[in-house]
Design an enzyme around this catalytic site. Structure first.
Site, mmCIF file in Angstrom:
data_model
loop_
_atom_site.group_PDB
_atom_site.id
_atom_site.type_symbol
_atom_site.label_atom_id
_atom_site.label_comp_id
_atom_site.label_asym_id
_atom_site.label_seq_id
_atom_site.Cartn_x
_atom_site.Cartn_y
_atom_site.Cartn_z
ATOM 1 N N GLY A 78 -10.571 -4.289 0.779
ATOM 2 C CA GLY A 78 -9.667 -3.885 2.120
ATOM 3 C C GLY A 78 -10.248 -2.560 2.785
ATOM 4 N N ASP A 79 -9.475 -1.996 3.533
ATOM 5 C CA ASP A 79 -9.973 -0.779 4.235
ATOM 6 C C ASP A 79 -9.710 0.475 3.293
ATOM 7 O OD1 ASP A 79 -7.112 -1.470 4.319
ATOM 8 O OD2 ASP A 79 -6.702 0.158 5.864
ATOM 9 N N THR B 240 -1.945 1.839 6.356
ATOM 10 C CA THR B 240 -1.451 0.705 5.662
ATOM 11 C C THR B 240 -1.234 -0.590 6.569
ATOM 12 O OG1 THR B 240 0.484 -0.366 4.699
ATOM 13 C CG2 THR B 240 0.997 1.586 6.009
ATOM 14 N N GLY B 241 -1.730 -1.778 6.366
ATOM 15 C CA GLY B 241 -1.290 -2.704 7.126
ATOM 16 C C GLY B 241 -2.750 -3.707 7.035
ATOM 17 N N ARG C 146 -12.422 -9.679 -2.360
ATOM 18 C CA ARG C 146 -12.095 -9.048 -1.188
ATOM 19 C C ARG C 146 -11.781 -7.396 -1.319
ATOM 20 N NH1 ARG C 146 -7.367 -6.475 1.424
ATOM 21 N NH2 ARG C 146 -7.375 -6.572 3.674
ATOM 22 N N THR D 285 0.721 -1.070 -0.049
ATOM 23 C CA THR D 285 -0.091 -0.022 0.105
ATOM 24 C C THR D 285 0.767 1.163 0.012
ATOM 25 O OG1 THR D 285 -1.807 -1.102 1.132
ATOM 26 C CG2 THR D 285 -1.917 1.102 1.253
ATOM 27 N N GLY E 181 -6.173 -4.769 6.685
ATOM 28 C CA GLY E 181 -7.148 -3.823 6.481
ATOM 29 C C GLY E 181 -8.562 -4.187 7.371
#
Ligand code: ASP
Length: 289
Positions: free
Chosen positions: A190-191, A211-212, A188, A160, A214
């Site tokens: 993500g955040d 970032t990480g 899927r 990200t 999500g």
């Protein structure tokens, strides 16, 4: 008012041998934003330009070099948010756009806030964003990560890119772009494109890009948590409060933040995070474990 910008290249297990190269590209990204900010441009223009540079680099998990899903395909999420109006535009699971952040910006300027999959691709064509063959976004590095993840039957969570900025008029903006998590299920999301989870901006308070992992950023509304905490806490505490909320649920990640005064901040609870910044206090770049 002096402008400020900070960009990140994703939290996770960054190999030390790549620190120098990553910092170089992050500095290019920062400078792309800085040129716009010092030329009287808006924070939104600046963060989009910064993220575009990172999407074009094969080193980061966004645009070219995106992580591959369980089917070995690229599916990307991206978002832009304008702190002045709190308008945002997000795209999810797009496969055939080289710079998803440019498409996110088009969505921000449309009647919707979030477009996914095939509909997002069709909207891209309508807005004159040319198609980009999904295979052309696949790098040898991501193929290797994908094969390793399949062997271990577990994905790693690195990747990200993101940028947050304040412009000369004090307006704030945030943009984030990702290929998601390696070996994620097709479909899927993500955040990143979800407001307040992976990306948030609100004038008078701050702007943040995450970032990480999500799923945990979504459950803790991590970037909204950090920005809203700025109303009552010091910036480094606000950032830590958000990362602690992610960790308390079992997740991990990193975040960059610009406050309304134009100071830049970053933090992470993963193996490493690489960033580059320029604000009234100076400029720099760093990769830290
Ligand atoms: N947050 C991104 C996602 O969950 C991945 C990442 O930051 O590495 O899609």
């Amino acid at each position: 008012m002096q402008p400020a910008v900070i960009v990140h290249g994703g939290a996770g297990a960054v190999p030390e041998a790549e620190f120098v190269k990553r910092r170089e590209v992050l500095e290019l990204s920062r400078e792309a934003a800085w040129k716009i900010l010092t030329g009287g441009g808006t924070a939104v223009d600046a963060v989009v330009a910064a993220v575009r540079v990172l999407e074009d680099s094969p080193l980061f998990n966004a645009g070219l070099g995106s992580a591959l899903n369980r089917d070995g395909e690229v599916e990307m999420d991206a978002v832009v948010m304008d702190g002045r109006t709190r308008a945002f535009g997000g795209v999810a699971a797009v496969r055939d756009v080289c710079n998803p952040v440019l498409l996110a910006r088009e969505v921000m300027n449309s009647e919707h806030v979030l477009l996914a999959c095939e509909g997002a691709s069709r909207f891209a064509r309508e807005r004159g964003i040319p198609p980009c063959g999904p295979r052309s976004l696949v790098t040898g590095r991501q193929l290797e990560r994908w094969r390793n993840a399949r062997r271990r039957a577990s994905g790693d969570k690195a990747g990200t890119v993101g940028a947050v900025a304040r412009d000369g008029a004090g307006r704030l903006a945030a943009a984030t772009s990702t290929g998601g998590m390696v070996d994620q299920r097709p479909g899927r999301i993500g955040d990143t494109p979800l407001v307040g989870a992976g990306n948030y901006a609100e004038d008078g308070l701050g702007a943040a890009s995450g970032t990480g992992w999500g799923e945990y950023f979504m459950r803790s509304l991590a970037t909204y948590r950090a920005v809203s905490a700025l109303a009552r806490r010091l910036p480094e505490e606000a950032l830590q409060e958000a990362l602690d909320a992610v960790a308390a649920l079992g997740g991990s990640g990193g975040m960059i933040l610009v406050d309304a005064a134009g100071n830049t901040w970053w933090g992470y609870n993963t193996a490493a995070l690489c960033v580059a910044w320029r604000d009234p206090a100076g400029e720099g770049s760093a990769c830290r474990r």
